[in-house]
Write a protein that holds these residues in place. Sequence first.
Motif, PDB file in Angstrom:
ATOM      1  N   ASP A   1      59.715   9.553  46.295  1.00 16.93           N
ATOM      2  CA  ASP A   1      59.141  10.514  47.241  1.00 16.93           C
ATOM      3  C   ASP A   1      57.664  10.680  46.904  1.00 16.93           C
ATOM      4  N   LEU A   2      56.795  10.168  47.765  1.00 12.74           N
ATOM      5  CA  LEU A   2      55.345  10.227  47.554  1.00 12.74           C
ATOM      6  C   LEU A   2      54.805  11.563  48.040  1.00 12.74           C
ATOM      7  N   GLY A   3      54.324  12.385  47.110  1.00 11.82           N
ATOM      8  CA  GLY A   3      53.900  13.732  47.472  1.00 11.82           C
ATOM      9  C   GLY A   3      55.124  14.606  47.616  1.00 11.82           C
TER      10      GLY A   3
ATOM     11  N   ILE B   1      62.912   9.684  42.404  1.00 12.22           N
ATOM     12  CA  ILE B   1      61.678   9.980  41.674  1.00 12.22           C
ATOM     13  C   ILE B   1      60.707  10.675  42.618  1.00 12.22           C
ATOM     14  N   GLY B   2      60.226  11.843  42.224  1.00 11.25           N
ATOM     15  CA  GLY B   2      59.216  12.548  42.998  1.00 11.25           C
ATOM     16  C   GLY B   2      57.884  12.457  42.298  1.00 11.25           C
ATOM     17  N   ILE B   3      56.825  12.104  43.031  1.00  7.18           N
ATOM     18  CA  ILE B   3      55.504  12.044  42.424  1.00  7.18           C
ATOM     19  C   ILE B   3      54.525  12.948  43.169  1.00  7.18           C
ATOM     20  N   SER B   4      53.527  13.425  42.432  1.00  5.47           N
ATOM     21  CA  SER B   4      52.443  14.217  43.011  1.00  5.47           C
ATOM     22  C   SER B   4      51.223  14.066  42.119  1.00  5.47           C
ATOM     23  N   THR B   5      50.040  14.142  42.718  1.00  6.06           N
ATOM     24  CA  THR B   5      48.822  14.116  41.910  1.00  6.06           C
ATOM     25  C   THR B   5      48.619  15.445  41.193  1.00  6.06           C
ATOM     26  N   SER B   6      49.264  16.494  41.691  1.00  6.51           N
ATOM     27  CA  SER B   6      49.054  17.833  41.161  1.00  6.51           C
ATOM     28  C   SER B   6      49.947  18.104  39.947  1.00  6.51           C
TER      29      SER B   6
ATOM     30  N   MET C   1      56.208  12.253  53.119  1.00  9.19           N
ATOM     31  CA  MET C   1      56.336  13.355  54.066  1.00  9.19           C
ATOM     32  C   MET C   1      54.984  14.047  54.249  1.00  9.19           C
ATOM     33  N   GLU C   2      54.220  13.567  55.220  1.00 10.97           N
ATOM     34  CA  GLU C   2      52.889  14.094  55.515  1.00 10.97           C
ATOM     35  C   GLU C   2      51.966  14.016  54.306  1.00 10.97           C
ATOM     36  N   SER C   3      52.086  12.939  53.552  1.00  9.72           N
ATOM     37  CA  SER C   3      51.240  12.761  52.375  1.00  9.72           C
ATOM     38  C   SER C   3      50.304  11.561  52.483  1.00  9.72           C
TER      39      SER C   3
END
Length: 250
Positions: free
Chosen positions: A65-67, A85-90, A128-130
Motif C-alpha cells: 500500500d503506497l501511502g 506492507i504499508g509505506i509512507s514517507t512520513s 490510494m490518492e498518493s
Amino acid sequence: MKETFERNMSHLPWQNEEEFYDMHSREIFYNHDFYESTIIGRTDEDFLFFILGELNLNHTSILIDLGCGSGYLAYAASKICKKAIGISTSKECITVCKERRKESEKLEFVQADMESYVHKGATHIVAMESMGYADMSETFKSANRSLTHGGIFFIREVARLLVETPERYANRKYIEDYFCYETRISADIISCARAHGFEIMELKDHTESQNERLFIDSLKYNKAAFNLPHPEEDIFAKKIHVKFQKVQEI
C-alpha cells in the motif's frame, strides 16, 4: 482571478508532503480509517469492502500500500493475504500505523518513498490518492520491479479535468499548493503506465460531487489556511479508479 486565488506557500507551516503528514497524521489517522470517508458507501467499512472486492486477494497475495495512511487497508488485507506492507514517507504516519495496527509476520509498516521502494514478489500494489505526491514515472518503474508478471497495480487518483474554467483552474491550484500534490489527466497516467510495462484493465469514474463539495468546504475552517483564499464549490477534478496489470519487465 490570479490576485484572488494565487497562494504563497510560505504562509503554510509545511513545504512538502512529508511535512504535511508529519503534522497531521495524529489528527487525521488516529481517529479515522480513511482520509475521506463515505466516498463509496456510507462508512469506511463500505469503502474498504469495495476496494478489497476490486483487488480479489487470496492467501498467496502479497500487497504493498503506497501511502498507507492509517494502515487500515493494509491491516484488513493482511487478514486475507500472505503479507501486506504499508509505506509512507512520513515518520509520524508510520508511528501512528504501528500504534493502531499491531504488526505481525503478515503485516509490516515501513517509512519509505514510493519512487524507490521495491519488494520483489508482490502480487498487488495499491495507491490510494498518493500518486500525486510522487514522481509518476519512477513510481511505475519501482512497481514493475516489485510485481510478479500479471501483478495488479490499483490506483485511486484525483484526475484533472480536460476542460477547466478559470474557477476550476484556481481551485485545482489551491489544492495542489495546499497538499503539495500534482493532479494529472487520466490519459497521462495510462500512458506512463504503458511505458513502464503495464496495460490498463479497467477505469472507473467515482466522483461524488456532494462529498467533494463538503471536503472543499472543510478547508475553509482549517487553521493553517486561516485568512487564505479557499476553493469555491465548482468541482475541479474527478476521482478515478484505474486497474493496471504488469505485462512485461522493463
